[in-house]
Design an enzyme around this catalytic site. Sequence first.
Site, PDB file in Angstrom:
ATOM      1  N   HIS A 129       0.871  -1.173   0.000  1.00 44.46           N
ATOM      2  CA  HIS A 129       0.000   0.000   0.000  1.00 44.46           C
ATOM      3  C   HIS A 129       0.916   1.234   0.000  1.00 44.46           C
ATOM      4  O   HIS A 129       2.029   1.180   0.521  1.00 44.46           O
ATOM      5  CB  HIS A 129      -0.838  -0.038   1.284  1.00 44.46           C
ATOM      6  CG  HIS A 129      -1.932   0.977   1.353  1.00 44.46           C
ATOM      7  ND1 HIS A 129      -1.710   2.275   1.739  1.00 44.46           N
ATOM      8  CD2 HIS A 129      -3.255   0.882   1.101  1.00 44.46           C
ATOM      9  CE1 HIS A 129      -2.867   2.936   1.730  1.00 44.46           C
ATOM     10  NE2 HIS A 129      -3.811   2.121   1.341  1.00 44.46           N
ATOM     11  N   ASP A 207       3.234  -4.462   7.849  1.00 48.67           N
ATOM     12  CA  ASP A 207       1.991  -3.720   7.746  1.00 48.67           C
ATOM     13  C   ASP A 207       0.853  -4.746   7.853  1.00 48.67           C
ATOM     14  O   ASP A 207       0.583  -5.489   6.917  1.00 48.67           O
ATOM     15  CB  ASP A 207       1.955  -2.987   6.399  1.00 48.67           C
ATOM     16  CG  ASP A 207       0.600  -2.351   6.128  1.00 48.67           C
ATOM     17  OD1 ASP A 207      -0.293  -2.450   6.982  1.00 48.67           O
ATOM     18  OD2 ASP A 207       0.449  -1.759   5.040  1.00 48.67           O
ATOM     19  N   GLN A 210      -4.380  -5.071   6.847  1.00 49.49           N
ATOM     20  CA  GLN A 210      -5.381  -5.964   6.249  1.00 49.49           C
ATOM     21  C   GLN A 210      -5.388  -7.347   6.883  1.00 49.49           C
ATOM     22  O   GLN A 210      -6.272  -8.146   6.593  1.00 49.49           O
ATOM     23  CB  GLN A 210      -5.126  -6.140   4.741  1.00 49.49           C
ATOM     24  CG  GLN A 210      -5.368  -4.911   3.910  1.00 49.49           C
ATOM     25  CD  GLN A 210      -6.839  -4.503   3.851  1.00 49.49           C
ATOM     26  OE1 GLN A 210      -7.741  -5.255   4.195  1.00 49.49           O
ATOM     27  NE2 GLN A 210      -7.075  -3.283   3.425  1.00 49.49           N
ATOM     28  N   LYS A 233     -10.513  -0.886  10.249  1.00 42.68           N
ATOM     29  CA  LYS A 233     -10.647  -2.041   9.354  1.00 42.68           C
ATOM     30  C   LYS A 233     -11.095  -3.288  10.107  1.00 42.68           C
ATOM     31  O   LYS A 233     -11.183  -4.372   9.534  1.00 42.68           O
ATOM     32  CB  LYS A 233      -9.320  -2.315   8.654  1.00 42.68           C
ATOM     33  CG  LYS A 233      -8.950  -1.210   7.666  1.00 42.68           C
ATOM     34  CD  LYS A 233      -7.826  -1.639   6.775  1.00 42.68           C
ATOM     35  CE  LYS A 233      -7.166  -0.482   6.071  1.00 42.68           C
ATOM     36  NZ  LYS A 233      -7.991   0.089   5.017  1.00 42.68           N
ATOM     37  N   CYS A 372      -4.635   2.618  -3.762  1.00 40.09           N
ATOM     38  CA  CYS A 372      -3.369   3.085  -3.172  1.00 40.09           C
ATOM     39  C   CYS A 372      -2.241   2.089  -3.404  1.00 40.09           C
ATOM     40  O   CYS A 372      -1.379   1.900  -2.524  1.00 40.09           O
ATOM     41  CB  CYS A 372      -3.517   3.406  -1.677  1.00 40.09           C
ATOM     42  SG  CYS A 372      -4.647   4.744  -1.355  1.00 40.09           S
TER      43      CYS A 372
HETATM   44  N1  7TS Z   1      -1.826  -0.716   4.715  1.00 43.21           N
HETATM   45  C1  7TS Z   1      -2.714  -1.453   4.037  1.00 43.21           C
HETATM   46  C2  7TS Z   1      -2.346  -2.817   3.570  1.00 43.21           C
HETATM   47  C3  7TS Z   1      -3.987  -0.920   3.812  1.00 43.21           C
HETATM   48  O1  7TS Z   1      -4.889  -1.656   3.143  1.00 43.21           O
HETATM   49  C4  7TS Z   1      -4.305   0.374   4.266  1.00 43.21           C
HETATM   50  C5  7TS Z   1      -5.636   1.023   3.971  1.00 43.21           C
HETATM   51  C6  7TS Z   1      -3.340   1.071   4.988  1.00 43.21           C
HETATM   52  C7  7TS Z   1      -2.105   0.502   5.191  1.00 43.21           C
HETATM   53  C8  7TS Z   1      -3.630   2.408   5.573  1.00 43.21           C
HETATM   54  O2  7TS Z   1      -4.382   2.234   6.722  1.00 43.21           O
HETATM   55  P1  7TS Z   1      -5.045   3.471   7.500  1.00 43.21           P
HETATM   56  O3  7TS Z   1      -5.233   2.985   8.878  1.00 43.21           O
HETATM   57  O4  7TS Z   1      -4.097   4.577   7.422  1.00 43.21           O
HETATM   58  O5  7TS Z   1      -6.324   3.734   6.803  1.00 43.21           O
HETATM   59  N2  7TS Z   1      -6.263   0.512   2.830  1.00 43.21           N
HETATM   60  C9  7TS Z   1      -7.304   1.038   2.145  1.00 43.21           C
HETATM   61  C10 7TS Z   1      -7.857   0.422   1.020  1.00 43.21           C
HETATM   62  O6  7TS Z   1      -7.447  -0.637   0.556  1.00 43.21           O
HETATM   63  N3  7TS Z   1      -8.850   1.193   0.551  1.00 43.21           N
HETATM   64  O7  7TS Z   1      -8.992   2.247   1.352  1.00 43.21           O
HETATM   65  C11 7TS Z   1      -8.035   2.167   2.347  1.00 43.21           C
END
Ligand code: 7TS
Length: 414
Positions: A129, A207, A210, A233, A372
């Site tokens: 990501h 990370d 997911q 999530k 992303c």
């Molecule tokens: N890493 C992964 C693998 C993710 O899927 C996401 C968010 C993040 C980091 C960032 O996480 P956050 O806590 O900062 O939101 N992924 C997604 C997505 O796949 N569509 O919208 C957000």
Amino acid sequence: MAVATHSKLDAERLRTDFAVFEELVNGKPVAYLDSAASTQKPRQVLDAMRDFYEHSYANVHRGVYRLAERATTGYEGARRKVASYVNAPSEREVIFTRSATEALNLVAYAWGLDNLEEGDVVVVTDLEHHSSFVPWQYAAGRTGATFCVIPIDEGGELRLDALDEIERQGNVKVVASNLVSNTLGTVNPVQALAAWAHERGAIMVVDAAQAAPHRHLDVQALDCEFLALSSHKMCGPSGIGALWGRRELLEAMSPFNLGGEMIRSVSAERTTWNELPYKFEAGTPAIAEAVGFGAAIDYVSEVGLGAIEQHERGLLEYTLGRLGELPWIDTYGPPPERRAGIVSLNVEGVHPHDVAQVLDWEGVAVRAGHHCTQPLMTKLGVSATIRASFYLYSIQEEVDRLVEGLVKAKTSLG
Ligand code: 7TS
């Protein structure tokens, strides 16, 4: 808490915890297939936050009065739940952040900028990501380190045979990888990467944004140095995530944000830092969100991660089977046994955004775009995909509606 433990998950029953499934959107019940972006929230999490605001709210760590004590107990209790959820050796190693993104930035800034230099190699993957890819690319650029990317094969799995070539680029210092890809659902061999990293004296940054909602996590078994996760999530509120890090590394690192709470003493001559985890928690934290995060961990744990994984596997196999009947659908990613409940696809001859629009008319919520993961899109040779993703409340009927919507999109636009 009202949720019973199921060896096999009863999604229909769990759906009654989520008010959103009683709503009509465009006159239809929503088929919510966008849980990889963010999950819906059960009543138990919302109640915990409301109850906290009504009965226990004050700023944390600052007051001796009763409400402040209750607030601190709630906030620190949530930290203990996160620590236990990832099997951290100590809750002092758990830092609350705004998101998984902020957790990963914290490591890239506070560890990366001080520990990388020319001749060093920072390794990420084609599946990252942007939240994991870009901070490390930036830290490498700022320090003169070389930035390397582990490529994927045709099935969307990491090509570990490329590590030998990467090693020839210099001193490997960091390997950063997600445990589950947000776009393809690939479950990555993080333990093997950690072993490879450690043999070279490098750190492993995972990370788990997911992975955390769907799979049992154990930072000690993964043998990583840092692990990031996100509340929104996994049925919790947005605005809060967590970083777990090895204590000796966190102790040695400079702070990331500066301000209140993260100091021990301040004077014009010299300022010193608070102990862990507060050194990394400047300012008033997301207090009620932490409580909601804790309630979400309770909820997900009571449903059971094994049951969640099994449920999503069933939906994934069903979806791939149904899509396999449609020759004009391209799907991406590994076989179900090495994949989480995420399906990326394209309809031949129709732009993904147009497909998503038709699906929305049918009440089917999916994501269309690069998710992303632009480097991954380049590797797949597409600009975007449609992504359907599942969670503990997803049901087969929603997959059927997705398939019907795809057929409509193909017949009307293809
Ligand atoms: N890493 C992964 C693998 C993710 O899927 C996401 C968010 C993040 C980091 C960032 O996480 P956050 O806590 O900062 O939101 N992924 C997604 C997505 O796949 N569509 O919208 C957000």
